[in-house]
Design a protein around this motif. Structure first.
Motif, mmCIF file in Angstrom:
data_model
loop_
_atom_site.group_PDB
_atom_site.id
_atom_site.type_symbol
_atom_site.label_atom_id
_atom_site.label_comp_id
_atom_site.label_asym_id
_atom_site.label_seq_id
_atom_site.Cartn_x
_atom_site.Cartn_y
_atom_site.Cartn_z
ATOM 1 N N GLN A 513 -4.074 -1.010 7.975
ATOM 2 C CA GLN A 513 -3.220 -1.282 6.825
ATOM 3 C C GLN A 513 -3.896 -2.263 5.848
ATOM 4 O O GLN A 513 -3.915 -2.040 4.637
ATOM 5 C CB GLN A 513 -1.932 -1.901 7.368
ATOM 6 C CG GLN A 513 -0.774 -1.913 6.441
ATOM 7 C CD GLN A 513 0.369 -2.710 7.084
ATOM 8 O OE1 GLN A 513 0.142 -3.647 7.873
ATOM 9 N NE2 GLN A 513 1.589 -2.343 6.768
ATOM 10 N N LEU A 514 -4.472 -3.309 6.404
ATOM 11 C CA LEU A 514 -5.125 -4.308 5.550
ATOM 12 C C LEU A 514 -6.322 -3.723 4.825
ATOM 13 O O LEU A 514 -6.511 -3.931 3.629
ATOM 14 C CB LEU A 514 -5.587 -5.508 6.390
ATOM 15 C CG LEU A 514 -4.506 -6.478 6.845
ATOM 16 C CD1 LEU A 514 -5.141 -7.665 7.537
ATOM 17 C CD2 LEU A 514 -3.682 -6.939 5.655
ATOM 18 N N ALA A 515 -7.137 -2.972 5.571
ATOM 19 C CA ALA A 515 -8.333 -2.386 4.969
ATOM 20 C C ALA A 515 -7.933 -1.448 3.833
ATOM 21 O O ALA A 515 -8.526 -1.454 2.749
ATOM 22 C CB ALA A 515 -9.148 -1.651 6.026
ATOM 23 N N ARG A 519 -8.760 -1.885 -0.140
ATOM 24 C CA ARG A 519 -9.460 -0.820 -0.840
ATOM 25 C C ARG A 519 -8.753 -0.519 -2.171
ATOM 26 O O ARG A 519 -9.377 -0.268 -3.183
ATOM 27 C CB ARG A 519 -9.468 0.441 0.030
ATOM 28 C CG ARG A 519 -10.122 1.647 -0.633
ATOM 29 C CD ARG A 519 -9.718 2.931 0.055
ATOM 30 N NE ARG A 519 -8.270 3.151 -0.065
ATOM 31 C CZ ARG A 519 -7.559 3.943 0.733
ATOM 32 N NH1 ARG A 519 -8.150 4.575 1.719
ATOM 33 N NH2 ARG A 519 -6.257 4.085 0.560
ATOM 34 N N ASP A 520 -7.432 -0.559 -2.145
ATOM 35 C CA ASP A 520 -6.679 -0.222 -3.353
ATOM 36 C C ASP A 520 -6.636 -1.332 -4.396
ATOM 37 O O ASP A 520 -6.396 -1.063 -5.560
ATOM 38 C CB ASP A 520 -5.243 0.169 -2.989
ATOM 39 C CG ASP A 520 -5.210 1.453 -2.178
ATOM 40 O OD1 ASP A 520 -6.223 2.200 -2.227
ATOM 41 O OD2 ASP A 520 -4.200 1.700 -1.501
ATOM 42 N N VAL A 521 -6.835 -2.562 -3.980
ATOM 43 C CA VAL A 521 -6.690 -3.636 -4.972
ATOM 44 C C VAL A 521 -8.008 -4.263 -5.421
ATOM 45 O O VAL A 521 -8.046 -4.934 -6.445
ATOM 46 C CB VAL A 521 -5.746 -4.772 -4.493
ATOM 47 C CG1 VAL A 521 -4.325 -4.284 -4.430
ATOM 48 C CG2 VAL A 521 -6.206 -5.345 -3.180
ATOM 49 N N ILE A 522 -9.073 -4.056 -4.657
ATOM 50 C CA ILE A 522 -10.348 -4.613 -5.119
ATOM 51 C C ILE A 522 -10.968 -3.598 -6.083
ATOM 52 O O ILE A 522 -11.143 -2.439 -5.730
ATOM 53 C CB ILE A 522 -11.311 -4.888 -3.938
ATOM 54 C CG1 ILE A 522 -10.697 -5.956 -3.020
ATOM 55 C CG2 ILE A 522 -12.679 -5.339 -4.442
ATOM 56 C CD1 ILE A 522 -11.536 -6.286 -1.804
ATOM 57 N N ILE A 529 -18.658 -0.963 -1.764
ATOM 58 C CA ILE A 529 -18.205 -2.098 -0.962
ATOM 59 C C ILE A 529 -17.594 -1.586 0.341
ATOM 60 O O ILE A 529 -16.734 -0.707 0.320
ATOM 61 C CB ILE A 529 -17.115 -2.899 -1.704
ATOM 62 C CG1 ILE A 529 -17.609 -3.320 -3.093
ATOM 63 C CG2 ILE A 529 -16.687 -4.120 -0.893
ATOM 64 C CD1 ILE A 529 -16.493 -3.830 -3.990
ATOM 65 N N ALA A 530 -18.047 -2.162 1.453
ATOM 66 C CA ALA A 530 -17.454 -1.792 2.737
ATOM 67 C C ALA A 530 -16.398 -2.825 3.117
ATOM 68 O O ALA A 530 -16.611 -4.018 2.958
ATOM 69 C CB ALA A 530 -18.530 -1.745 3.811
ATOM 70 N N ILE A 531 -15.249 -2.342 3.577
ATOM 71 C CA ILE A 531 -14.195 -3.243 4.052
ATOM 72 C C ILE A 531 -13.927 -2.908 5.508
ATOM 73 O O ILE A 531 -13.660 -1.754 5.845
ATOM 74 C CB ILE A 531 -12.919 -3.064 3.221
ATOM 75 C CG1 ILE A 531 -13.200 -3.458 1.777
ATOM 76 C CG2 ILE A 531 -11.779 -3.906 3.783
ATOM 77 C CD1 ILE A 531 -12.089 -3.095 0.846
ATOM 78 N N GLN A 532 -14.027 -3.905 6.362
ATOM 79 C CA GLN A 532 -13.831 -3.648 7.791
ATOM 80 C C GLN A 532 -12.864 -4.656 8.404
ATOM 81 O O GLN A 532 -12.827 -5.814 8.005
ATOM 82 C CB GLN A 532 -15.178 -3.782 8.528
ATOM 83 C CG GLN A 532 -16.200 -2.763 8.097
ATOM 84 C CD GLN A 532 -17.597 -3.179 8.515
ATOM 85 O OE1 GLN A 532 -18.011 -4.315 8.345
ATOM 86 N NE2 GLN A 532 -18.322 -2.221 9.094
ATOM 87 N N GLU A 543 -12.971 0.961 5.538
ATOM 88 C CA GLU A 543 -12.703 1.660 4.289
ATOM 89 C C GLU A 543 -13.865 1.351 3.361
ATOM 90 O O GLU A 543 -14.588 0.370 3.581
ATOM 91 C CB GLU A 543 -11.424 1.122 3.626
ATOM 92 C CG GLU A 543 -10.137 1.469 4.345
ATOM 93 C CD GLU A 543 -9.762 2.931 4.245
ATOM 94 O OE1 GLU A 543 -10.204 3.595 3.277
ATOM 95 O OE2 GLU A 543 -9.050 3.420 5.147
ATOM 96 N N SER A 544 -14.048 2.169 2.332
ATOM 97 C CA SER A 544 -15.077 1.755 1.372
ATOM 98 C C SER A 544 -14.605 2.010 -0.054
ATOM 99 O O SER A 544 -13.774 2.866 -0.313
ATOM 100 C CB SER A 544 -16.403 2.451 1.658
ATOM 101 O OG SER A 544 -16.255 3.830 1.459
ATOM 102 N N ILE A 545 -15.153 1.210 -0.946
ATOM 103 C CA ILE A 545 -14.827 1.343 -2.361
ATOM 104 C C ILE A 545 -16.098 1.824 -3.052
ATOM 105 O O ILE A 545 -17.118 1.130 -3.045
ATOM 106 C CB ILE A 545 -14.374 -0.004 -2.954
ATOM 107 C CG1 ILE A 545 -13.143 -0.508 -2.190
ATOM 108 C CG2 ILE A 545 -14.074 0.134 -4.436
ATOM 109 C CD1 ILE A 545 -12.802 -1.948 -2.497
ATOM 110 N N LYS A 546 -16.023 3.025 -3.612
ATOM 111 C CA LYS A 546 -17.200 3.618 -4.250
ATOM 112 C C LYS A 546 -17.658 2.786 -5.432
ATOM 113 O O LYS A 546 -16.851 2.164 -6.123
ATOM 114 C CB LYS A 546 -16.849 5.034 -4.737
ATOM 115 C CG LYS A 546 -16.598 5.997 -3.588
ATOM 116 C CD LYS A 546 -17.736 6.998 -3.459
ATOM 117 C CE LYS A 546 -17.815 7.546 -2.042
ATOM 118 N NZ LYS A 546 -16.559 8.193 -1.611
ATOM 119 N N GLN A 547 -18.964 2.842 -5.671
ATOM 120 C CA GLN A 547 -19.495 2.027 -6.764
ATOM 121 C C GLN A 547 -19.011 2.520 -8.116
ATOM 122 O O GLN A 547 -18.658 3.684 -8.293
ATOM 123 C CB GLN A 547 -21.013 2.025 -6.723
ATOM 124 C CG GLN A 547 -21.642 3.265 -7.308
ATOM 125 C CD GLN A 547 -23.142 3.168 -7.203
ATOM 126 O OE1 GLN A 547 -23.716 3.502 -6.163
ATOM 127 N NE2 GLN A 547 -23.784 2.709 -8.241
#
Ligand code: GDP
Ligand code: MG
Length: 598
Positions: A513-515, A519-522, A529-532, A543-547
């Motif tokens: 849930q946090l990841a 992902r949605d707010v950054i 960006i990788a979020i773990q 999760e990851s945020i595409k460049q």
């Protein structure tokens, strides 16, 4: 005044049942404040109190009332805070009284905090006058209120008065009942002067102002005093009463409520619940009930702009002057820089402080995920108290972790029993008892980890029960739990402000849930960006945020300069509210998103 002509009382009620409004009517009717000077809810001094409709501090006020018997009575009303976070404050205020007006909203009936407040009043031996309020409303249901009064509170219906704080109906009868039913103060059997501090305030000009109830003896300007708890000695600079503004007086004698200004600089020296005595006429023992208030909930508070640190520090010091229950100390976070670890009585208290910092002190702040105090038992035999997940020791050295638990009393319409029990279970709670209180209402008693009610338990309860549910809780000690520290890594770097302590069974779902939320707010940046989420070094969600592909400005067509400028300004504004963590700009919303709804 003679003791026989004094009445000290408070109004207790569930939030919104009309305490402040009724207090206004009493002030008006006794001519303490002229109707034209009466702004609504006069005793709720702080903007925040008025806006949120809750009383945060106790506001004593003295009124004079001429009774039919020809005597003029001194009535001291203490408006008490109405929330569970402030139960100790309430109990101290009650300790200053002989009686209590118990308000019940005629359209809502008895609620969880009504019960909690009545229990506190009974423990203080107060005479209770049950009053059904808001009888001007068409939805009022007096028979239900009577039934609940008898069933839940064991107060006979014959004793109930009915009033409308709004129209003033029934209020003169209530004033009469205050004089006739509430006992006048009596002197203690013990010798020596004593006064109970039930609240304090800090006045920029006069310094520490103690709100007191004199139990024995009397205090005047020049009286040499000693505080029982810490032995500090001082001299009285001024005594007086609230009418409702501060009015200096000759003396404050046994039986009365008013203020006392000691010659002290630090408000922390005069603790709520402590006893003041006269050095020349000392009492042998303190008045009962003193307790050091300890914060239960902790959170980090950081300035968004590091340049604001000093100003934030000054603001916190000022806040603490008026709120001795609020504690803070400097701490640093790798992610957020210099800030403060803050301790609060409960969640509402935390929200209030954060909001006051933002509003009254104009501070732009980030608050970290709130935490309770964990008792961490190490294999070495040592016990460590941890109120910040960052300081949770390495799991390899931990024997067990215990967390604070609470007993929660939840009052709801019967139809919602199933849903509320599910809510309790989803928060790792167990229902220990259900008690039906009338044909349509039950009280569920449940034992839950305190951590689980920190964020959204109350909101969820309200939404499940369409606003009809209410709750109240008390601490119930510590209990071992399978707890682990969960880290959130952004581009491989743990963000300490996002760390939390979670139950093993909930780690996966919460991590995911946090990841997802992050992902949605950054916002996307120039690289992926990788979020773990990780527990004990093991990644449990990612999760990851595409460049970012294109320049923002490329979105603008043509050469519309003003439009471009607006966009740039917006970006700049956005930057200010970001924290650069490693290489990644994390907006303030990300911190808020992590906090919400866990
Ligand atoms: P408190 O939280 O107990 O101090 O409650 P307030 O005095 O702030 O009242 C809560 C709300 O109920 C406010 O909107 C008041 O205007 C309203 N209210 C209070 N007393 C009455 C009443 O006798 N009749 C009606 N109709 N509304 C009332
Ligand atoms: Mg109020």
């Amino acid at each position: 005044a003679k003791l026989e002509l004094i009445r000290n009382f408070c109004i207790i009620a569930h939030i919104d049942h009309g305490k402040s409004t009724l207090a206004d009517r009493l002030l008006e009717l006794t001519g303490t404040v002229a109707a034209r000077d009466l702004q609504e809810q006069l005793l709720d001094g702080m903007d925040l109190e008025r806006e949120r409709g809750i009383t945060i501090k106790s506001h004593p006020v003295r009124m004079h009332y001429k009774h039919e018997d020809g005597n003029t009575y001194e009535l001291n009303l203490i408006d008490t805070p109405g929330h569970v976070d402030f139960a100790y404050e309430v109990s101290r205020s009650l300790g200053a009284c002989e009686g209590a007006i118990l308000l019940i909203d005629a359209t809502q009936g008895v609620q969880a905090q009504t019960v909690a407040n009545v229990n506190l009043a009974i423990r203080q031996n107060l005479k209770i006058i049950p009053v059904i309020n808001k009888i001007d409303l068409p939805a009022s249901n007096l028979p239900l209120c009577y039934e609940q009064m008898e069933e839940i509170l064991a107060l006979p219906r014959e004793e109930a008065l009915s009033v409308s704080g709004k129209t003033g109906e029934g209020v003169p009868e209530l004033l009469r009942a205050v004089i006739e039913r509430i006992p006048h103060p009596v002197l203690l059997d013990e010798r020596g002067a004593s006064a109970l501090i039930f609240d304090s305030n800090y006045d920029a000009y006069r310094g520490v102002v103690n709100y007191v109830r004199v139990k024995n003896g009397s205090f005047k300007r020049g009286t040499k005093i000693r505080l029982f708890n810490n032995g500090i000695e001082s001299e009285v600079k001024e005594v007086g009463f609230f009418g409702p503004e501060m009015r200096a007086d000759e003396e404050l004698a046994a039986g009365s409520v008013g203020y006392l200004i000691p010659n002290l600089k630090s408000p922390a020296d005069t603790k709520m619940g402590d006893t003041i005595t006269d050095i020349k006429d000392p009492c042998d023992k303190p008045l009962p009930g003193f307790k050091e208030v300890r914060p239960m909930v902790f959170s980090g508070i950081y300035p968004i702009d590091t340049a604001d640190y000093e100003q934030l520090k000054a603001s916190m010091a000022k806040l603490q002057l008026n709120d001795a229950a609020f504690m803070y100390q400097a701490e640093t976070s790798a992610a957020l820089g210099f800030g403060f670890r803050c301790g609060f009585l409960g969640l509402l208290h935390m929200e209030i402080i954060q909001e006051r910092l933002r509003r009254e002190y104009n501070m732009d702040i980030i608050a970290t995920y709130p935490s309770v105090i964990y008792h961490v038992y190490m294999k070495s035999g040592e016990m460590i108290q941890v109120d910040n997940p960052v300081f949770m020791p390495d799991p390899s050295g931990i024997e067990r972790i215990e967390e604070p638990i609470i007993d929660c009393h939840i009052m709801i319409p019967t139809e919602y029993i199933g849903d509320v029990m599910n809510l309790v279970m989803s928060k790792r709670g167990i229902c220990t008892n259900t008690n039906s209180i009338d044909a349509n209402h039950v009280i569920i008693t449940a034992r839950l980890p305190m951590h689980e009610i920190l964020i959204d338990f109350h909101d969820k309860l309200k939404s499940i029960t369409r606003g009809y549910g209410s709750m109240d809780y008390e601490p119930a000690g510590y209990q071992a739990g399978k707890l682990v520290k969960m880290d959130i890594l952004v581009n491989g770097e743990p963000v300490d402000a996002f760390s939390s302590i979670v139950h093993v069974d909930m780690a996966y779902s919460r991590g995911r849930q946090l990841a997802e939320r992050l992902r949605d707010v950054i916002p996307p940046q120039m690289f992926t960006i990788a979020i773990q989420a990780a527990v004990g070094g093991k990644v449990i969600a990612r999760e990851s945020i595409k460049q970012l592909r294109k320049n923002v400005l490329a979105k603008c067509y043509g050469g519309d300069i003003s439009r471009k400028r607006k966009l740039l300004e917006k970006q700049k504004e956005g930057k200010k509210r970001m924290k650069l963590i490693g290489q990644v700009n994390i907006p303030q919303e990300a911190f808020v998103a992590v906090l919400k709804n866990s």
